[in-house]
Design an enzyme around this catalytic site. Structure first.
Site, PDB file in Angstrom:
ATOM      1  N   GLY A  95       0.788  -1.228   0.000  1.00 15.40           N
ATOM      2  CA  GLY A  95       0.000   0.000   0.000  1.00 15.40           C
ATOM      3  C   GLY A  95       0.817   1.273   0.000  1.00 15.40           C
ATOM      4  O   GLY A  95       0.247   2.364   0.013  1.00 15.40           O
ATOM      5  N   CYS A 149     -16.523   2.000 -26.367  1.00 15.60           N
ATOM      6  CA  CYS A 149     -17.867   2.580 -26.352  1.00 15.60           C
ATOM      7  C   CYS A 149     -18.440   2.663 -24.940  1.00 15.60           C
ATOM      8  O   CYS A 149     -19.333   1.891 -24.559  1.00 15.60           O
ATOM      9  CB  CYS A 149     -18.769   1.784 -27.272  1.00 15.60           C
ATOM     10  SG  CYS A 149     -18.132   1.850 -28.940  1.00 15.60           S
ATOM     11  N   TYR A 197      -1.112  -1.968 -11.835  1.00 14.22           N
ATOM     12  CA  TYR A 197      -2.559  -2.033 -12.086  1.00 14.22           C
ATOM     13  C   TYR A 197      -2.904  -1.428 -13.448  1.00 14.22           C
ATOM     14  O   TYR A 197      -3.927  -0.776 -13.616  1.00 14.22           O
ATOM     15  CB  TYR A 197      -3.335  -1.363 -10.935  1.00 14.22           C
ATOM     16  CG  TYR A 197      -2.924  -1.931  -9.591  1.00 14.22           C
ATOM     17  CD1 TYR A 197      -3.343  -3.217  -9.223  1.00 14.22           C
ATOM     18  CD2 TYR A 197      -2.073  -1.240  -8.735  1.00 14.22           C
ATOM     19  CE1 TYR A 197      -2.932  -3.774  -8.020  1.00 14.22           C
ATOM     20  CE2 TYR A 197      -1.657  -1.796  -7.530  1.00 14.22           C
ATOM     21  CZ  TYR A 197      -2.089  -3.056  -7.181  1.00 14.22           C
ATOM     22  OH  TYR A 197      -1.673  -3.609  -5.997  1.00 14.22           O
TER      23      TYR A 197
END
Ligand SMILES: *Cc1c(COP(=O)(O)O)cnc(C)c1O
Length: 426
Positions: A239, A343, A372
């Site tokens: 973290g 889209c 990520y």
């Protein structure tokens, strides 16, 4: 800290010109600096210099086997959250005894694989899971090393979707439950409680919540010792923040560790750290090419060839990433929404960005894309996923090829779907 820099306005990754790499491998393209990854391992282990420790790189941040192999060669371990990641880590050469297995919802088959791989420990998420770990261990006759993941109920002051150490999240056990878990382990031949763990969230930009959570689990560790439950590992999770902008002041690994130093220093334990983002985020950029400039009555859209399927963080977390032209030229700036071809209205890489005027064909670099990024990418809109290139000095390595239409079809089948079947369904 990273090894991307500019020379005469041109963006370089270490000693390679980004536009040269792109000429060869096209866009969208993830480009990583291996030196940056290694540097981050260095600063992380230096932060722990006086404390016995093991850095378990959180594979989910970027599980390309090249980065797992770098971790292995560096001497780091891995934090895995699935059987798939476990297999990749082993394949990359990270030994089982340096791997910890985290995450809610481990299947029996994954627990089995973990035990057979001689894993360092499994982080147990609940009492029912602990019971299943015990059952699998008994069946295999392999004692299961376990750590209890504690939910310290601390607000990491980060985006709610990446906060994991609050009561309302699905992760870990409250202190009372955690104590029960250790008591449950007592007298269980096939359960071997070796650690205590936490992970309060990602991009934790302050030391305070980190310290508060660690104090809680270390407090519990001490209480358990009084009951003769002696744990060998304190797993403080990951973290740690990555730098998204050059200017912002975020804690350095030294800051996180020095805050914990007094808590940890005299304990006869090995500290496990599970950094993902802080190791790999700044090591990667996503390079994308401008397809069109589209003006509406109220906005100027810069339509690029990378979409939310390639990089979902802005859509998912409202993440703000620095975006700049690969070749910077002096000139006036304009406000753009940088959007992809997918889209969905959430398909954007950045909104209201002040950029030098760009035109079709120009290259843009999105920074801090190493964590990520690719690992959360998908084939949504049937878009082949991008290639990944790792740079080391003057050399570059294709660590993942670009997908093709054949990759989109892989595994699919129309067998049995014939006219007769459809007629019969009318
Ligand atoms: C995701 C995760 C990490 C890594 O988090 P970062 O923010 O990338 O450092 C570490 N430990 C566990 C248990 C995780 O789920």
């Amino acid at each position: 800290m990273d090894y991307f820099h500019r020379k005469n306005g041109e963006l370089f990754c270490e000693d390679m010109k980004v536009s040269d790499i792109v000429r060869r491998y096209r866009t969208p393209l993830y480009i990583y600096s291996l030196k940056t990854q290694v540097h981050h391992f260095e600063v992380t282990s230096r932060a722990f210099r006086d404390i016995p420790h093991l850095i378990c790189y959180a594979a989910k941040a970027n599980s390309n086997i090249a980065f797992l192999k770098t971790a292995a060669l560096y001497g780091a371990g891995a934090d895995v959250v699935s059987g798939g990641e476990l297999q990749l880590a082993l394949k990359a050469g990270i030994r089982g005894e340096r791997i910890v297995f985290s995450g809610v919802g481990k299947e029996d088959s994954e627990i089995e694989l973990a035990l057979k791989s001689g894993i360092l420990f499994i982080c147990a998420e609940s009492l029912p899971e602990l019971e299943r770990i015990e059952a699998v261990a008994r069946k295999l006759k392999i004692p299961a090393p376990v750590a209890v993941r504690v939910n310290p109920d601390i607000d990491p002051e980060t985006h709610p979707y990446i906060a994991t150490g609050l009561k309302k999240t699905k992760f870990g056990m409250a202190e009372k439950e955690a104590k029960k878990a250790y008591v449950f382990c007592q007298g269980k031949k096939w359960l071997n409680p070796v650690g205590i763990s936490m992970h309060i969230g990602s991009q934790v930009e302050k030391v305070r919540p980190y310290y508060a959570a660690a104090s809680k689990i270390i407090g519990l560790y001490k209480k358990l010792r009084k009951q003769s439950i002696n744990l060998k590992y304190i797993d403080i999770g990951g973290g740690w923040a990555a730098h998204f902008e050059r200017k912002n002041k975020l804690p350095h690994p030294d800051d996180y560790v020095s805050a914990l130093y007094d808590l940890l220093k005299e304990l006869p334990v090995t500290v496990i750290a599970e950094p993902g983002r802080s190791i790999i985020a700044n090591a990667g950029i996503l390079v994308t090419r401008v397809i069109d400039i589209k003006k509406s009555e109220i906005k100027r859209f810069c339509v690029v060839d990378a979409g939310m399927n390639d990089f979902i963080r802005p859509a998912l977390y409202g993440a703000v990433h620095r975006i700049e032209p690969v070749g910077l030229k002096p000139g006036s700036k304009t406000t753009y929404d940088v959007v992809g071809p997918v889209c969905e209205s959430s398909d954007f890489l950045g909104k209201g960005l002040r950029l030098p005027r760009v035109k079709r064909g120009d290259l843009l670099a999105l920074f801090t894309a190493g964590a990520y990024g690719w690992s959360m990418s998908s084939n949504y809109n049937s878009r082949p996923r991008t290639a990944e290139i790792a740079v080391a000095g003057k050399r570059c390595f294709m660590i993942r090829r670009r997908e093709t239409a054949a990759d989109l079809l892989r595994g699919q089948s129309v067998k049995g779907i014939d006219r007769k079947l459809i007629e019969g369904l009318k």
